[in-house]
Write a protein that holds these residues in place. Structure first.
Motif, PDB file in Angstrom:
ATOM      1  N   GLU A  85       0.849  -1.190   0.000  1.00 30.81           N
ATOM      2  CA  GLU A  85       0.000   0.000   0.000  1.00 30.81           C
ATOM      3  C   GLU A  85       0.882   1.236   0.000  1.00 30.81           C
ATOM      4  O   GLU A  85       1.939   1.239   0.641  1.00 30.81           O
ATOM      5  N   HIS A  87       0.271   5.227   0.976  1.00 27.30           N
ATOM      6  CA  HIS A  87      -0.642   6.215   1.539  1.00 27.30           C
ATOM      7  C   HIS A  87      -0.155   7.600   1.141  1.00 27.30           C
ATOM      8  O   HIS A  87       1.039   7.881   1.237  1.00 27.30           O
ATOM      9  N   PRO A  93      -9.495   9.608  -5.373  1.00 23.35           N
ATOM     10  CA  PRO A  93      -9.062   8.275  -5.821  1.00 23.35           C
ATOM     11  C   PRO A  93      -8.362   8.346  -7.177  1.00 23.35           C
ATOM     12  O   PRO A  93      -8.618   9.255  -7.967  1.00 23.35           O
ATOM     13  N   GLY A 126      -6.590  -1.749  -5.767  1.00 21.38           N
ATOM     14  CA  GLY A 126      -7.680  -0.848  -5.431  1.00 21.38           C
ATOM     15  C   GLY A 126      -7.184   0.328  -4.622  1.00 21.38           C
ATOM     16  O   GLY A 126      -5.988   0.582  -4.519  1.00 21.38           O
ATOM     17  N   HIS A 127      -8.129   1.031  -4.043  1.00 18.08           N
ATOM     18  CA  HIS A 127      -7.817   2.182  -3.202  1.00 18.08           C
ATOM     19  C   HIS A 127      -8.886   2.284  -2.131  1.00 18.08           C
ATOM     20  O   HIS A 127      -9.972   1.724  -2.271  1.00 18.08           O
ATOM     21  N   ARG A 128      -8.550   2.974  -1.054  1.00 17.82           N
ATOM     22  CA  ARG A 128      -9.503   3.196   0.023  1.00 17.82           C
ATOM     23  C   ARG A 128      -9.172   4.514   0.689  1.00 17.82           C
ATOM     24  O   ARG A 128      -8.013   4.937   0.709  1.00 17.82           O
ATOM     25  N   PRO A 129     -10.199   5.176   1.230  1.00 17.46           N
ATOM     26  CA  PRO A 129      -9.922   6.415   1.951  1.00 17.46           C
ATOM     27  C   PRO A 129      -9.250   6.112   3.288  1.00 17.46           C
ATOM     28  O   PRO A 129      -9.457   5.048   3.874  1.00 17.46           O
ATOM     29  N   THR A 130      -8.446   7.043   3.739  1.00 13.91           N
ATOM     30  CA  THR A 130      -7.832   6.960   5.065  1.00 13.91           C
ATOM     31  C   THR A 130      -8.166   8.255   5.807  1.00 13.91           C
ATOM     32  O   THR A 130      -8.709   9.196   5.204  1.00 13.91           O
ATOM     33  N   LYS A 134      -5.636   8.906   1.207  1.00  9.36           N
ATOM     34  CA  LYS A 134      -6.040   7.616   0.639  1.00  9.36           C
ATOM     35  C   LYS A 134      -4.876   6.640   0.668  1.00  9.36           C
ATOM     36  O   LYS A 134      -3.722   7.029   0.839  1.00  9.36           O
ATOM     37  N   TRP A 137      -3.383   0.313  -3.299  1.00  7.63           N
ATOM     38  CA  TRP A 137      -2.741  -0.962  -2.986  1.00  7.63           C
ATOM     39  C   TRP A 137      -2.805  -1.946  -4.151  1.00  7.63           C
ATOM     40  O   TRP A 137      -3.593  -1.781  -5.077  1.00  7.63           O
TER      41      TRP A 137
END
Length: 150
Positions: A85, A87, A93, A126-130, A134, A137
């Motif tokens: 990942e 960050h 995104p 994919g991706h995801r918010p943090t 974001k 990964w």
């Protein structure tokens, strides 16, 4: 990991987390961390592919996000493969990570192939918010022993 390991989980799922500068100098450091993590644990994921895709994620984070906040690299070695990942502080995104957005890249342009490589060469991505932006990964599977280079 020669002073690079900031966090390591129990032996069942080792992981590394490191802050990298928001500059192009982060790319070779990230590649080396992934290469060393896979070699140190004699992990079965394809090291060359992991390095290449890590370089793409880090380069994209540096190039496409503004500011000077560090980016963060997280490498997790799982029994089934590895997950990497990156960050960054930008909550937007990546446009075409999971699906192409507008066809093939222009063959005459230097850029535009990074996300295509990640989609094509990873098991999943994919991706995801943090909380601070974001995480983007990818996952690579373990290569069966009989298919690994000697």
């Amino acid at each position: 990991m020669n002073g690079l390991a900031l966090h390591e989980r129990p032996a069942s799922s080792p992981s590394w987390r490191i802050a990298l500068p928001h500059t192009a100098a982060a790319v070779p450091v990230a590649r080396a961390l992934v290469r060393n993590a896979l070699a140190e644990r004699e992990h079965g994921a394809d090291c060359d592919t992991a390095e290449l895709l890590t370089a793409e994620l880090v380069a994209n984070a540096v190039e496409h996000t503004s500011g000077s906040s560090p980016i963060e690299l997280v490498v997790e070695l799982l029994p089934s493969g590895c997950q990497v990942e990156v960050h960054d502080p930008d909550p937007e995104p990546p446009g075409d990570l999971t699906q192409p957005a507008g066809g093939m890249p222009d063959p005459w342009q230097e850029g535009g192939r990074g996300l295509l490589l990640i989609r094509a060469l990873s098991q999943s991505c994919g991706h995801r918010p943090t909380g601070s932006g974001k995480a983007v990964w990818f996952r690579l599977p373990v290569v069966p022993a009989q298919r690994r280079p000697v």
